[in-house]
Design a protein around this motif. Structure first.
Motif, PDB file in Angstrom:
ATOM      1  N   CYS A  94       7.842  29.019  14.792  1.00 58.57           N
ATOM      2  CA  CYS A  94       7.162  29.965  15.495  1.00 58.57           C
ATOM      3  C   CYS A  94       5.527  29.431  15.087  1.00 58.57           C
ATOM      4  CB  CYS A  94       7.178  31.560  15.342  1.00 58.57           C
ATOM      5  SG  CYS A  94       8.603  32.009  16.119  1.00 58.57           S
ATOM      6  N   LEU A 112      -1.418  30.611  22.468  1.00 58.80           N
ATOM      7  CA  LEU A 112      -0.122  30.627  21.574  1.00 58.80           C
ATOM      8  C   LEU A 112      -0.494  30.975  20.178  1.00 58.80           C
ATOM      9  CD1 LEU A 112       1.331  27.416  22.931  1.00 58.80           C
ATOM     10  CD2 LEU A 112       2.311  29.493  23.285  1.00 58.80           C
ATOM     11  N   LEU A 115      -0.347  34.839  20.030  1.00 56.26           N
ATOM     12  CA  LEU A 115       0.989  35.456  20.295  1.00 56.26           C
ATOM     13  C   LEU A 115       1.595  34.906  19.116  1.00 56.26           C
ATOM     14  CD1 LEU A 115       1.451  34.038  24.052  1.00 56.26           C
ATOM     15  CD2 LEU A 115       1.185  36.512  23.186  1.00 56.26           C
ATOM     16  N   VAL A 116       1.450  33.945  18.493  1.00 57.19           N
ATOM     17  CA  VAL A 116       2.393  33.735  17.162  1.00 57.19           C
ATOM     18  C   VAL A 116       1.868  34.646  16.067  1.00 57.19           C
ATOM     19  CG1 VAL A 116       2.737  32.164  15.200  1.00 57.19           C
ATOM     20  CG2 VAL A 116       2.659  31.423  17.495  1.00 57.19           C
ATOM     21  N   LYS A 118       0.568  37.721  16.717  1.00 59.75           N
ATOM     22  CA  LYS A 118       1.108  38.856  16.948  1.00 59.75           C
ATOM     23  C   LYS A 118       2.708  39.399  16.896  1.00 59.75           C
ATOM     24  CE  LYS A 118       2.299  41.488  21.392  1.00 59.75           C
ATOM     25  NZ  LYS A 118       2.388  41.530  22.916  1.00 59.75           N
ATOM     26  N   HIS A 119       3.349  38.273  17.366  1.00 59.94           N
ATOM     27  CA  HIS A 119       4.990  38.479  16.993  1.00 59.94           C
ATOM     28  C   HIS A 119       5.380  38.476  15.709  1.00 59.94           C
ATOM     29  CE1 HIS A 119       6.101  39.024  21.351  1.00 59.94           C
ATOM     30  NE2 HIS A 119       4.905  38.169  21.661  1.00 59.94           N
ATOM     31  N   ALA A 128      11.199  36.633  17.156  1.00 63.08           N
ATOM     32  CA  ALA A 128      10.043  36.221  17.574  1.00 63.08           C
ATOM     33  C   ALA A 128       9.759  35.043  18.696  1.00 63.08           C
ATOM     34  CB  ALA A 128       9.142  35.957  16.449  1.00 63.08           C
ATOM     35  N   ILE A 132       7.401  35.199  21.993  1.00 58.81           N
ATOM     36  CA  ILE A 132       6.374  34.228  22.118  1.00 58.81           C
ATOM     37  C   ILE A 132       6.362  33.625  23.414  1.00 58.81           C
ATOM     38  CG2 ILE A 132       5.035  32.262  21.468  1.00 58.81           C
ATOM     39  CD1 ILE A 132       5.960  33.145  18.447  1.00 58.81           C
ATOM     40  N   ASP A 135       5.693  36.088  26.357  1.00 62.11           N
ATOM     41  CA  ASP A 135       4.289  36.400  26.635  1.00 62.11           C
ATOM     42  C   ASP A 135       3.646  35.178  27.006  1.00 62.11           C
ATOM     43  OD1 ASP A 135       4.759  38.825  25.895  1.00 62.11           O
ATOM     44  OD2 ASP A 135       3.770  38.976  24.081  1.00 62.11           O
ATOM     45  N   TRP A 136       4.034  33.990  26.666  1.00 63.21           N
ATOM     46  CA  TRP A 136       3.197  32.848  27.021  1.00 63.21           C
ATOM     47  C   TRP A 136       3.153  32.550  28.667  1.00 63.21           C
ATOM     48  CZ3 TRP A 136       5.482  27.206  26.436  1.00 63.21           C
ATOM     49  CH2 TRP A 136       4.611  26.381  26.894  1.00 63.21           C
TER      50      TRP A 136
END
Length: 535
Positions: A94, A112, A115-116, A118-119, A128, A132, A135-136
């Protein structure tokens, strides 16, 4: 000062720095675009150092330039040391998503990266990855395309987790998962044998949604010449056209070998740095020897594969030349696996994929023994620098008699151990002063050697001696075996224009005393003769 382009042997090619062919010209780009447009998940596979990464990055660049997609290249190999620790491996993967998106200048990099963070902050790392990707896809203004490189570097539960997370999101594409995902590695996904919790799961069962399995091929004969023409165009230095046929046979277009030989000829050989000098056939032959002797990373990786049981099951019958062994020793899956490694071709018939591999494979199998042999080249060279083959073979008979009980057990290919020991002995003595060429293939039931003496790094020196030597294991009656071997070596010697022909015949019957095994005689056929040396 501008740096001259060069033949690249390390990492992806860079068009402004290296002699190279357009990566997209080596694949069916129209077919790949169709698979992406129709939301397919598919597999790319090819042997190591054939241009996979260069091709994948070129695909990403082309997709980015099209304006239709948000593509991302992801190399998951950094997670390999984590083994089956899913959380640790997925944390690395990730983080690599964000790092590689930024490094590659992806349009998705800012999204990205957030998102990384966040997750990985909110979820268990093992889950995760799919979060990712979801959401991406949901937040991107374009359909997402993910290209995962070195996927078969992952092992056990980590590989299973990645494949199953991708499979689980498949039905949500393209709105809540990437429109297309490409897996790339050395092997097809169906060949992954994933050992976990005492059971074996195949990659095909963990990832049963692939639409296609595509293979990146080697250079064609024409492409090989086009690559070398780039050097001539850039520097004015020509190549003798005579090098291209042996270059093709030696490599069959394997990209690393082609580039390694090019680099050896035009850069590593100092006298060839004078660009007014034509690269000759002898320059090529000398470069070939140096590449083989270098035991470079590519060839070292190849030799490591030789120890695998599935590889041995395929290669052993070829080394023995025994079709009956081939029919029982390996399965169709084994054949496909070894072809995917780039070691063999299945068409038009089963064979080692190129002449350099044909040379390297027995050398690598015998090398650990070769370096322990104490016999010196000078013992077998006369005062006029002629190689005394009769003296050499007499010495080998005694060496085999004294040492075979101890030395044969050191070979991992026991079935061809006597032939490998002989080759190790000859290579130890001849190396640096002569050249050994090997001929073997399924159905031959023998190994033919051509020893040429003397040569130097610059090529042949003085009048060249040529010795044709056949290595054969006794099977059946002595008389018929010897007769067949003499006919065969004389025919081979005629093709090679040999000065002398010899047969080295091994009797593996442990019940026979050495005094009865060791003998020598001259055998005639159609007015020609060969010397038979029995061990």
């Amino acid at each position: 000062m501008a740096i001259e382009k060069f033949f690249n042997t390390t990492g992806p090619v860079i068009e402004g720095e290296h002699y190279c062919l357009s990566p997209l010209s080596r694949i069916d780009w129209d077919e790949i675009q169709y698979l992406i447009d129709t939301k397919r998940y598919f597999v790319f596979h090819a042997p190591r150092q054939t241009g996979k990464t260069s091709t994948l990055k070129a695909m990403v660049a082309a997709l980015e330039a099209s304006g239709k997609y948000a593509p991302l290249y992801l190399n998951v190999e950094p997670a390999q040391p984590s083994g089956s620790d899913v959380n640790d491996a997925m944390r690395i993967i990730c983080r690599n998503i964000a790092q590689q998106a930024k490094a590659e200048g992806s349009s998705s990099a800012p999204l990205l990266e957030s998102l990384v963070q966040k997750h990985l902050g909110e979820n268990v790392p093992g889950a995760a990855f799919s979060g990712i990707l979801t959401d991406w896809a949901m937040q991107s203004d374009k359909p997402c395309v993910l290209i995962i490189d070195e996927v078969d570097s992952l092992v056990g539960n980590t590989l299973i987790s990645l494949l199953r997370q991708v499979r689980a999101g498949y039905t949500q594409r393209p709105n809540a998962f990437p429109q297309s995902i490409v897996l790339c590695g050395v092997r097809d996904v169906k060949d992954y044998r994933i050992h976990t919790s005492g059971e074996v799961i195949t990659g095909g069962s963990a990832f049963n949604i692939k639409a296609e399995s595509l293979r990146i091929g080697n250079f064609t004969e024409q492409e090989l010449e086009l690559l070398f023409a780039q050097h001539t165009k850039a520097t004015g230095q020509p190549f003798d056209p005579a090098i291209f046929k042996p270059l093709w046979c030696d490599t069959k277009g394997q990209p690393w070998l082609v580039n390694a030989l090019g680099d050896e000829m035009v850069r590593k050989e100092k006298r060839n740095r004078d660009r007014s000098k034509t690269i000759t056939l002898e320059d090529y032959r000398a470069a070939r020897e140096r590449v083989i002797h270098s035991r470079a990373t590519h060839l070292d990786q190849l030799s490591d594969k030789l120890k695998e049981p599935r590889v041995k099951a395929v290669l052993l019958p070829i080394l023995e030349g025994d079709e009956s062994t081939y029919k029982t020793a390996c399965s169709l899956d084994d054949l496909q696996y070894v072809e995917d490694l780039g070691l063999i071709d299945l068409k038009p018939q089963l064979s080692i994929s190129n002449d350099i591999y044909k040379e390297v494979i027995p050398r690598e199998l015998s090398y650990p023994v070769q370096v322990k042999i104490s016999h010196q080249q000078a013992w077998y060279v006369d005062d006029d620098n002629r190689l005394n083959m009769s003296k050499l073979l007499t010495a080998f008979q005694q060496f085999f008699r004294e040492n075979s009980g101890m030395w044969l057990g050191q070979f991992c290919y026991q079935e061809v151990a006597p032939q490998l020991l002989a080759q190790a002995f000859f290579q130890r003595v001849v190396d640096g002063g002569g050249r050994i060429t090997r001929e073997y293939a399924l159905g031959r039931k023998r190994i033919d050697l051509l020893v040429e003496w003397p040569i130097s790094e610059q090529g042949f020196v003085g009048p060249v001696q040529r010795f044709a030597i056949e290595l054969k294991v006794l099977k059946g009656e002595w008389e018929s075996c010897v007769t067949a071997a003499v006919k065969q070596v004389l025919a081979y010697g005629d093709i090679c224009n040999a000065d002398e022909c010899h047969v080295l015949l091994f009797d593996r019957d442990d019940q026979i005393r050495w005094r009865d095994k060791i003998w020598k005689e001259v055998e005639y056929h159609d007015g020609e003769f060969a010397t038979v040396w029995a061990c």
